[in-house]
Design an enzyme around this catalytic site. Structure first.
Site, PDB file in Angstrom:
ATOM      1  N   TYR A  33       0.822  -1.205   0.000  1.00  0.00           N
ATOM      2  CA  TYR A  33       0.000   0.000   0.000  1.00  0.00           C
ATOM      3  C   TYR A  33       0.853   1.251   0.000  1.00  0.00           C
ATOM      4  O   TYR A  33       2.068   1.180   0.188  1.00  0.00           O
ATOM      5  CB  TYR A  33      -0.955   0.005   1.207  1.00  0.00           C
ATOM      6  N   LYS A 149       6.514  -1.991   1.845  1.00  0.00           N
ATOM      7  CA  LYS A 149       5.332  -1.410   2.505  1.00  0.00           C
ATOM      8  C   LYS A 149       4.141  -2.357   2.367  1.00  0.00           C
ATOM      9  O   LYS A 149       3.198  -2.094   1.621  1.00  0.00           O
ATOM     10  CB  LYS A 149       5.034  -0.026   1.919  1.00  0.00           C
ATOM     11  N   GLU A 182      12.201   2.369  14.055  1.00  0.00           N
ATOM     12  CA  GLU A 182      11.233   3.365  13.584  1.00  0.00           C
ATOM     13  C   GLU A 182       9.959   3.223  14.403  1.00  0.00           C
ATOM     14  O   GLU A 182       9.863   2.371  15.292  1.00  0.00           O
ATOM     15  CB  GLU A 182      10.937   3.178  12.097  1.00  0.00           C
ATOM     16  N   LEU A 207      11.114   1.297   7.040  1.00  0.00           N
ATOM     17  CA  LEU A 207      10.529   1.730   5.782  1.00  0.00           C
ATOM     18  C   LEU A 207      11.205   3.053   5.424  1.00  0.00           C
ATOM     19  O   LEU A 207      11.303   3.950   6.275  1.00  0.00           O
ATOM     20  CB  LEU A 207       9.018   1.961   5.940  1.00  0.00           C
TER      21      LEU A 207
HETATM   22  N1  PDD Z   1       2.799   5.112   7.383  1.00  0.00           N
HETATM   23  N2  PDD Z   1       7.427   3.752   8.837  1.00  0.00           N
HETATM   24  C1  PDD Z   1       6.280   3.053   8.815  1.00  0.00           C
HETATM   25  C2  PDD Z   1       6.250   1.718   9.475  1.00  0.00           C
HETATM   26  C3  PDD Z   1       5.150   3.588   8.180  1.00  0.00           C
HETATM   27  O1  PDD Z   1       4.002   2.872   8.150  1.00  0.00           O
HETATM   28  C4  PDD Z   1       5.219   4.858   7.573  1.00  0.00           C
HETATM   29  C5  PDD Z   1       4.040   5.465   6.859  1.00  0.00           C
HETATM   30  C6  PDD Z   1       6.428   5.571   7.644  1.00  0.00           C
HETATM   31  C7  PDD Z   1       6.600   6.924   7.010  1.00  0.00           C
HETATM   32  O2  PDD Z   1       6.576   6.839   5.604  1.00  0.00           O
HETATM   33  P1  PDD Z   1       6.098   8.093   4.704  1.00  0.00           P
HETATM   34  O3  PDD Z   1       6.923   9.250   5.132  1.00  0.00           O
HETATM   35  O4  PDD Z   1       6.379   7.669   3.317  1.00  0.00           O
HETATM   36  O5  PDD Z   1       4.638   8.297   5.002  1.00  0.00           O
HETATM   37  C8  PDD Z   1       7.516   4.975   8.268  1.00  0.00           C
HETATM   38  C9  PDD Z   1       1.607   5.512   6.672  1.00  0.00           C
HETATM   39  C10 PDD Z   1       1.379   6.981   6.706  1.00  0.00           C
HETATM   40  C11 PDD Z   1       0.444   4.700   7.235  1.00  0.00           C
HETATM   41  O6  PDD Z   1       0.649   3.505   7.417  1.00  0.00           O
HETATM   42  O7  PDD Z   1      -0.635   5.236   7.441  1.00  0.00           O
END
Ligand code: PDD
Length: 286
Positions: A33, A149, A182, A207
């Site tokens: 996703y 992801k 993270e 991620l």
């Molecule tokens: N989450 N790490 C994890 C485990 C994440 O699920 C996300 C993003 C990030 C940050 O990635 P980005 O900057 O590309 O949004 C880091 C999304 C927002 C979610 O699961 O809703």
């Protein structure tokens, strides 16, 4: 106004939108996703989110069921039909519908694709950032490919729920060496006493957040130094500031870790400056 979802080629009322019970996303979390911010009706950092989507799909050998151009049109149309000015667009691709069997289905099986869009209140998010959030630390218990992801987010769900029950908003995973990887849905950062930004290097243990990548450019613009390396819980507790980044959080200050105040216990200057500058650097598509 009723919400609309895009499901496998059709725009359908959100309340009635569904996928088959043998969709492999439902059966095996066999899918990936993306979440992309929508600002003023425009997609933020679409190019990078699509690049990461293509990478995630490649890593688990699912083909994208349409061209990136067509997908861009679907994302915009979903945003438009839901009249989202500020919020997010969510996109999920799974290996499709097939009789439950662990092996990949027949190559003729079409991957399934779902897109939804949702409005959010920027003032609320700013108010939260103005207050800062609390985080808890939890043992890292995810698989070794969290750089993909995938929709398999059970450890993240459990960690974030534990945070909520502890009066916090985010959980930071800590590996066996005591180093923070993270957050449950965000990347983790600290600011040292000398004003250097530290965030874990993007290996398979995190991620590679799009916001994290863009924030490096924001830091450069603000003439801040960034070190990509692992940092320990002890370092985080002794930091001047801490913050998290994600597409829906930009940079949001962390003011407490495991109940202990970070710095003076208030949102820090660096995190605030990064948050304020973020959208000058992010790519905002027409
Ligand atoms: N989450 N790490 C994890 C485990 C994440 O699920 C996300 C993003 C990030 C940050 O990635 P980005 O900057 O590309 O949004 C880091 C999304 C927002 C979610 O699961 O809703």
């Amino acid at each position: 106004m009723s919400r609309i979802a895009y499901v496998n080629g059709q725009y359908v009322p959100h309340a009635q939108a569904g996928v088959h019970i043998e969709d492999r996303g439902y059966q095996f979390a066999d899918g990936v996703y993306e979440v992309c911010e929508v600002r003023g009706g425009h997609l933020v950092d679409e190019r990078r989110h699509m690049a990461r989507l293509v990478r995630s799909l490649g890593e688990i050998r699912i083909r994208l069921p349409m061209s990136l151009t067509a997908l861009g049109i679907v994302l915009r149309e979903t945003v438009r039909r839901n009249r989202v000015r500020d919020g997010l667009v969510y996109l999920q691709v799974t290996r499709g519908v097939a009789r439950r069997d662990h092996y990949f289905p027949d190559p003729s099986t079409s991957p399934a694709i779902v897109v939804t869009a949702r409005a959010s209140d920027p003032a609320k998010a700013d108010a939260l950032a103005g207050q800062g959030i609390a985080v808890i630390t939890v043992p890292e218990n995810r698989w070794e490919r969290v750089d993909i992801k995938t929709v398999g987010l059970l450890p993240n769900v459990l960690a974030k729920q534990a945070a909520k029950e502890a009066g916090a908003r985010e959980a930071w995973f800590v590996d066996r060496d005591g180093r923070i990887t993270e957050g449950g849905s965000t990347n983790a950062w600290i600011v040292t006493g000398e004003g250097r930004l530290i965030t874990r290097h993007a290996d398979n243990a995190i991620l590679r957040g799009v916001t994290r990548t863009v924030m490096m450019e924001v830091a450069e613009k603000l003439q801040l130094r960034v070190e990509e390396r692992a940092f320990t819980v002890a370092e985080a507790l002794a930091a001047k500031e801490a913050f998290v980044t994600s597409a829906t959080n930009f940079a949001t200050p962390v003011v407490r870790i495991d109940g202990q105040p970070i710095g003076d216990g208030k949102p820090g200057r660096v995190a605030r400056a990064l948050r304020e500058t973020f959208h000058q650097v992010a790519e905002i598509a027409p």
